[in-house]
Design an enzyme around this catalytic site. Structure first.
Site, PDB file in Angstrom:
ATOM      1  N   GLN A 254       1.102  -0.975  -0.059  1.00 57.26           N
ATOM      2  CA  GLN A 254      -0.322   0.411   0.130  1.00 57.26           C
ATOM      3  C   GLN A 254       1.216   1.132  -0.033  1.00 57.26           C
ATOM      4  OE1 GLN A 254      -1.922  -0.641   3.773  1.00 57.26           O
ATOM      5  NE2 GLN A 254       0.126  -1.645   4.763  1.00 57.26           N
TER       6      GLN A 254
ATOM      7  N   ASP B 223      -7.064  -4.803  14.958  1.00 57.98           N
ATOM      8  CA  ASP B 223      -7.148  -3.555  14.417  1.00 57.98           C
ATOM      9  C   ASP B 223      -6.975  -3.394  13.034  1.00 57.98           C
ATOM     10  OD1 ASP B 223      -6.988  -0.728  14.568  1.00 57.98           O
ATOM     11  OD2 ASP B 223      -5.631  -1.665  15.254  1.00 57.98           O
TER      12      ASP B 223
HETATM   13  N1  AG3 Z   1      -7.561   0.965  12.052  1.00 56.59           N
HETATM   14  C1  AG3 Z   1      -9.106   1.283  11.005  1.00 56.59           C
HETATM   15  C2  AG3 Z   1      -9.110   2.641  10.648  1.00 56.59           C
HETATM   16  C3  AG3 Z   1     -10.307   3.191  10.136  1.00 56.59           C
HETATM   17  C4  AG3 Z   1     -10.623   4.177   9.351  1.00 56.59           C
HETATM   18  N2  AG3 Z   1     -10.806   4.096   8.141  1.00 56.59           N
HETATM   19  C5  AG3 Z   1     -10.880   5.364   7.205  1.00 56.59           C
HETATM   20  N3  AG3 Z   1     -10.119   6.136   7.686  1.00 56.59           N
HETATM   21  N4  AG3 Z   1     -11.844   5.438   6.394  1.00 56.59           N
HETATM   22  C6  AG3 Z   1      -6.775   1.702  12.168  1.00 56.59           C
HETATM   23  C7  AG3 Z   1      -5.822   1.472  13.254  1.00 56.59           C
HETATM   24  C8  AG3 Z   1      -5.052   2.316  14.181  1.00 56.59           C
HETATM   25  N5  AG3 Z   1      -4.698   1.040  14.751  1.00 56.59           N
END
Ligand code: AG3
Length: 286
Positions: free
Chosen positions: A31, A155
């Site tokens: 990514q 996560d």
């Molecule tokens: N992970 C989930 C983030 C989702 C956010 N989505 C978005 N911005 N469209 C976060 C990782 C933090 N440890």
């Protein structure tokens, strides 16, 4: 000249944050990774154009994904964290002395490196001796695990790109198998507000309900995520997220938090009527 970072939340809505400068930009095998410095939110970690965290509001997400299950399970010793290469969930977990081991499975080594270099306040506990980092696909990692963890924290990113596999029935089934007989799994559950996110949210909920005997959803307010209204999933083999939460036991630990409190814990499972309705639609087992 003004510099703005924008994330489209729907084809017709975007969130823009003014930035002072771009601290990092790179393309990994998986990514695009960007880090910005902003006056309002501090540093911002962005993957493929989506905000993963900002220094100003990450405490909400990381406290809620960790302290909710930790206040329910009486004795967590082994934890598996999937995704989360920024280290925010690990930072909160390492505050519990009873945790003996944390496996962190992150597919993208570059995310960990960038977080260590640019987000020290978030990644600061990745070097804790209890943490083992595995650069692997979480989906593959859980396939071979059985009866090993008290807690699994998923996560992930949104359900497309590298995180897609972490929203599948196969993955949740393998998490079930990887947990001990009283294990808990929590996951980031998307937002119920905009249509595309709500669809992802319902799909994930359906698959989790089919995989675990106890499956509830709780919420938090995260200003930089789409709509600001974010959900988490609590799936468990035996503990109930509210009835088995021991406020006194948790408070006795003396862990200082900025968002989480046992009182808020209970409230976070009280969902708006339209969200309950969305979830109910997929809760019928079949
Ligand atoms: N992970 C989930 C983030 C989702 C956010 N989505 C978005 N911005 N469209 C976060 C990782 C933090 N440890």
């Amino acid at each position: 000249m003004e510099l703005w970072f924008s994330e489209p939340h729907t084809p017709d809505v975007k969130l823009s944050i003014r930035v002072d400068k771009q601290l990092y930009s790179g393309e990994s095998e998986f990514q695009r990774i960007d880090v910005f410095e902003s006056p309002e939110f501090g540093r911002i970690l962005v993957l493929d154009g989506y905000v993963m965290l900002t220094e100003k509001d990450e405490f909400i997400y990381h406290e809620m994904i960790v302290h909710v299950p930790m206040a329910v399970h009486p004795m967590v010793k082994r934890v598996l964290v999937i995704g989360a290469g920024d280290g925010g969930a690990v930072r909160e977990l390492t505050r519990y002395p009873e945790i003996e081991h944390i496996d962190l499975v992150e597919i993208d080594e570059q995310v960990i490196q960038v977080s260590m270099d640019y987000l020290p306040r978030v990644s600061c506990r990745l070097t804790d001796p209890r943490v083992s980092i595995h650069y692997e696909d979480g989906l593959k990692f859980v396939r071979s695990r059985e009866d090993e963890y008290d807690l699994i924290i998923v996560d992930s990113t949104d359900p497309f790109g590298p995180g897609e596999g972490l929203f599948t029935k196969e993955f949740y089934g393998n998490c079930y198998k990887a947990l001990r007989q009283d294990g808990i799994m929590v996951n980031q559950h998307e937002s119920p507000f905009y249509e595309a996110d709500a669809t992802a949210c319902m799909r994930a909920h359906k698959r989790i309900v089919e995989s675990f005997p106890i499956s509830r959803v709780y919420q938090a307010h995260i200003p930089t995520y789409p709509s600001g209204h974010w959900l988490f999933g609590f799936a468990s083999k035996s503990y109930h997220p509210i009835h088995d939460m021991d406020a006194e036991r948790w408070l006795k630990r003396g862990i200082e938090t900025k968002y989480y409190t046992p009182k808020l814990h209970k409230g976070s499972f009280c969902l708006p009527a339209y969200v309950e309705k969305l979830l109910r639609k997929v809760e019928v087992r079949g």
